[in-house]
Design a protein around this motif. Structure first.
Motif, PDB file in Angstrom:
ATOM      1  N   ASP A   1      50.010  17.837 -19.879  1.00 14.26           N
ATOM      2  CA  ASP A   1      50.872  17.570 -20.440  1.00 14.26           C
ATOM      3  C   ASP A   1      50.707  15.992 -20.344  1.00 14.26           C
ATOM      4  O   ASP A   1      50.813  15.541 -19.522  1.00 14.26           O
ATOM      5  CB  ASP A   1      52.072  17.590 -19.899  1.00 14.26           C
ATOM      6  N   ALA A   2      51.428  15.537 -21.881  1.00 10.28           N
ATOM      7  CA  ALA A   2      50.491  13.670 -22.188  1.00 10.28           C
ATOM      8  C   ALA A   2      51.131  13.008 -21.168  1.00 10.28           C
ATOM      9  O   ALA A   2      51.148  11.340 -20.386  1.00 10.28           O
ATOM     10  CB  ALA A   2      50.757  13.631 -23.090  1.00 10.28           C
ATOM     11  N   ALA A   3      52.912  13.260 -21.341  1.00  7.94           N
ATOM     12  CA  ALA A   3      53.669  11.844 -20.456  1.00  7.94           C
ATOM     13  C   ALA A   3      53.474  12.365 -18.858  1.00  7.94           C
ATOM     14  O   ALA A   3      53.324  11.245 -17.873  1.00  7.94           O
ATOM     15  CB  ALA A   3      55.381  12.772 -20.521  1.00  7.94           C
ATOM     16  N   TRP A   4      53.052  13.366 -18.461  1.00  5.66           N
ATOM     17  CA  TRP A   4      52.768  13.287 -17.141  1.00  5.66           C
ATOM     18  C   TRP A   4      51.169  12.766 -16.451  1.00  5.66           C
ATOM     19  O   TRP A   4      51.354  12.477 -15.584  1.00  5.66           O
ATOM     20  CB  TRP A   4      52.934  15.010 -17.029  1.00  5.66           C
ATOM     21  N   LEU A   5      50.377  13.509 -17.685  1.00  5.15           N
ATOM     22  CA  LEU A   5      49.293  12.957 -16.766  1.00  5.15           C
ATOM     23  C   LEU A   5      49.428  11.740 -17.849  1.00  5.15           C
ATOM     24  O   LEU A   5      48.909  10.325 -15.849  1.00  5.15           O
ATOM     25  CB  LEU A   5      48.304  13.057 -18.254  1.00  5.15           C
ATOM     26  N   GLY A   6      50.098  10.465 -18.343  1.00  8.32           N
ATOM     27  CA  GLY A   6      49.985   9.261 -17.652  1.00  8.32           C
ATOM     28  C   GLY A   6      50.615   8.726 -17.065  1.00  8.32           C
ATOM     29  O   GLY A   6      50.644   7.535 -16.543  1.00  8.32           O
ATOM     30  N   THR A   7      51.668   9.669 -16.564  1.00  5.50           N
ATOM     31  CA  THR A   7      53.016   9.052 -15.169  1.00  5.50           C
ATOM     32  C   THR A   7      51.770   8.860 -13.819  1.00  5.50           C
ATOM     33  O   THR A   7      51.975   7.715 -13.966  1.00  5.50           O
ATOM     34  CB  THR A   7      53.784   9.820 -14.585  1.00  5.50           C
ATOM     35  N   LEU A   8      50.808   9.748 -13.926  1.00  8.65           N
ATOM     36  CA  LEU A   8      50.249   9.874 -13.053  1.00  8.65           C
ATOM     37  C   LEU A   8      49.455   8.488 -12.496  1.00  8.65           C
ATOM     38  O   LEU A   8      48.964   7.895 -11.820  1.00  8.65           O
ATOM     39  CB  LEU A   8      48.971  11.243 -13.127  1.00  8.65           C
ATOM     40  N   LEU A   9      48.794   8.450 -13.517  1.00  9.48           N
ATOM     41  CA  LEU A   9      48.323   7.215 -13.825  1.00  9.48           C
ATOM     42  C   LEU A   9      48.694   6.328 -13.445  1.00  9.48           C
ATOM     43  O   LEU A   9      48.144   4.851 -13.268  1.00  9.48           O
ATOM     44  CB  LEU A   9      47.024   6.504 -14.952  1.00  9.48           C
ATOM     45  N   ASP A  10      49.922   6.036 -13.959  1.00  5.89           N
ATOM     46  CA  ASP A  10      50.621   4.261 -13.757  1.00  5.89           C
ATOM     47  C   ASP A  10      50.553   4.490 -12.250  1.00  5.89           C
ATOM     48  O   ASP A  10      51.045   3.484 -12.193  1.00  5.89           O
ATOM     49  CB  ASP A  10      51.833   4.686 -14.630  1.00  5.89           C
ATOM     50  N   ASP A  11      51.117   6.043 -11.633  1.00  2.00           N
ATOM     51  CA  ASP A  11      52.086   6.353 -10.335  1.00  2.00           C
ATOM     52  C   ASP A  11      50.512   5.343  -9.672  1.00  2.00           C
ATOM     53  O   ASP A  11      50.831   5.515  -7.928  1.00  2.00           O
ATOM     54  CB  ASP A  11      52.602   7.051  -9.966  1.00  2.00           C
ATOM     55  N   THR A  12      49.559   5.462  -9.998  1.00  2.00           N
ATOM     56  CA  THR A  12      47.933   5.692  -9.246  1.00  2.00           C
ATOM     57  C   THR A  12      47.827   3.661  -8.909  1.00  2.00           C
ATOM     58  O   THR A  12      47.220   2.982  -8.682  1.00  2.00           O
ATOM     59  CB  THR A  12      47.463   5.742  -9.717  1.00  2.00           C
ATOM     60  N   GLY A  13      49.175   3.182  -9.689  1.00  2.00           N
ATOM     61  CA  GLY A  13      48.201   1.629 -10.205  1.00  2.00           C
ATOM     62  C   GLY A  13      47.486   0.882 -11.040  1.00  2.00           C
ATOM     63  O   GLY A  13      47.385  -0.180 -11.198  1.00  2.00           O
ATOM     64  N   PHE A  14      47.251   2.027 -12.245  1.00  2.00           N
ATOM     65  CA  PHE A  14      46.497   2.214 -13.463  1.00  2.00           C
ATOM     66  C   PHE A  14      47.173   1.252 -14.552  1.00  2.00           C
ATOM     67  O   PHE A  14      48.098   1.619 -14.436  1.00  2.00           O
ATOM     68  CB  PHE A  14      45.704   2.288 -14.516  1.00  2.00           C
ATOM     69  N   ARG A  15      47.015  -0.158 -14.717  1.00  2.00           N
ATOM     70  CA  ARG A  15      47.183  -0.892 -16.174  1.00  2.00           C
ATOM     71  C   ARG A  15      47.129  -0.372 -17.669  1.00  2.00           C
ATOM     72  O   ARG A  15      45.956   0.435 -17.693  1.00  2.00           O
ATOM     73  CB  ARG A  15      47.494  -2.485 -15.449  1.00  2.00           C
TER      74      ARG A  15
END
Length: 264
Positions: A177-191
């Motif tokens: 899922d695109a939104a979930w995958l992006g959230t995973l990176l966001d929550d890990t601290g990636f910008r």
């Protein structure tokens, strides 16, 4: 039969024959997402047989360096056979969730069609970020859904005919899922997180040509298939044939891969 898919010698030996022609088509998009450039030091996590690392070597030129890491000794040996003559490559046995590299060791980290196999993908992404230099990018690719994956019909049938493997096969498509995958990176601290999707069509001359690698026990799905009893193999083969709409002619499969990247 165990509860996990196998990544030993038999699976490693069959990977290139079974799936490399598919995954190789999506490597350029992965490397673009990572912004690879000449002179970079790149880490390829879950390198498998080294397809992504080989392409990364060409992108960074002789002034750069590629470290190809995998948790499976059999896969690492296959990567070594592919990449061993290159003077600017290192093959490493590493658990992507707990790597031995120092902090901020690499200018880019890539993981092609591997993150979904991690028991804890979030922990893996945190490790990617730890070993990435400030300003460097991570890029990962994952399948979207089983119905939009080259070997998805095989894995879906396998989950039904080999129930102990159901959880492991379901996990393969858990990050699509695109939104979930992006959230995973966001929550890990990636910008500056970016998510993109690419679709490629693959054709085999017949269902027999498509299914032959699995009948030979090649790759992870092939290993699980040949471990089934005779009746289970016959039923699973017929189920896959029907799911692909086989009419006796060529088989066409649309494969959809999701890419996510971010900057440390």
């Amino acid at each position: 039969m165990g509860t996990e898919l196998t990544y030993g010698e038999a699976a490693a030996a069959g990977y290139d024959r079974t799936f490399a022609h598919v995954s190789a088509r999506f490597v350029p998009a992965l490397l673009r997402a990572a912004r690879l450039a000449s002179g970079m030091h790149v880490l390829d996590v879950a390198t498998g047989t080294g397809l992504v690392a080989e392409a990364a070597l060409a992108a960074v030129d002789p002034t750069g360096h590629v470290t190809a890491a995998d948790i499976s000794p059999a896969m690492a040996e296959r990567a070594r056979a592919r990449l061993g003559d290159a003077p600017n490559v290192t093959i490493a046995l590493e658990d992507g969730q707990s790597m031995s590299f120092p902090n901020e060791s690499f200018g880019a980290v890539v993981c092609g069609l591997g993150l979904m196999f991690f028991p804890d993908p979030t922990r893996g992404l945190a490790e990617f970020r730890r070993v990435l230099r400030r300003g460097g990018r991570v890029a990962v690719s994952v399948p979207t859904t089983a119905t939009r994956t080259y070997d998805g019909p095989v894995f879906l049938a396998l989950a039904r005919h080999a129930p102990p493997l159901a959880e492991a096969t379901t996990r393969m498509f858990s990050l699509g899922d695109a939104a979930w995958l992006g959230t995973l990176l966001d929550d890990t601290g990636f910008r500056d997180v970016e998510v993109a999707t690419e679709v490629q069509r693959f054709e085999k001359p017949s269902f027999d040509a498509y299914f032959e690698p699995y009948e030979r026990g090649w790759g992870t799905a092939g290993q699980a298939y040949v471990a089934l009893p005779d009746e289970g193999r016959r039923a699973m083969r017929e189920e896959v044939r029907r799911s692909l709409g086989d009419t006796g002619g060529p088989i066409e499969i649309d494969v959809e891969i999701r890419f996510a990247s971010g900057r440390r």
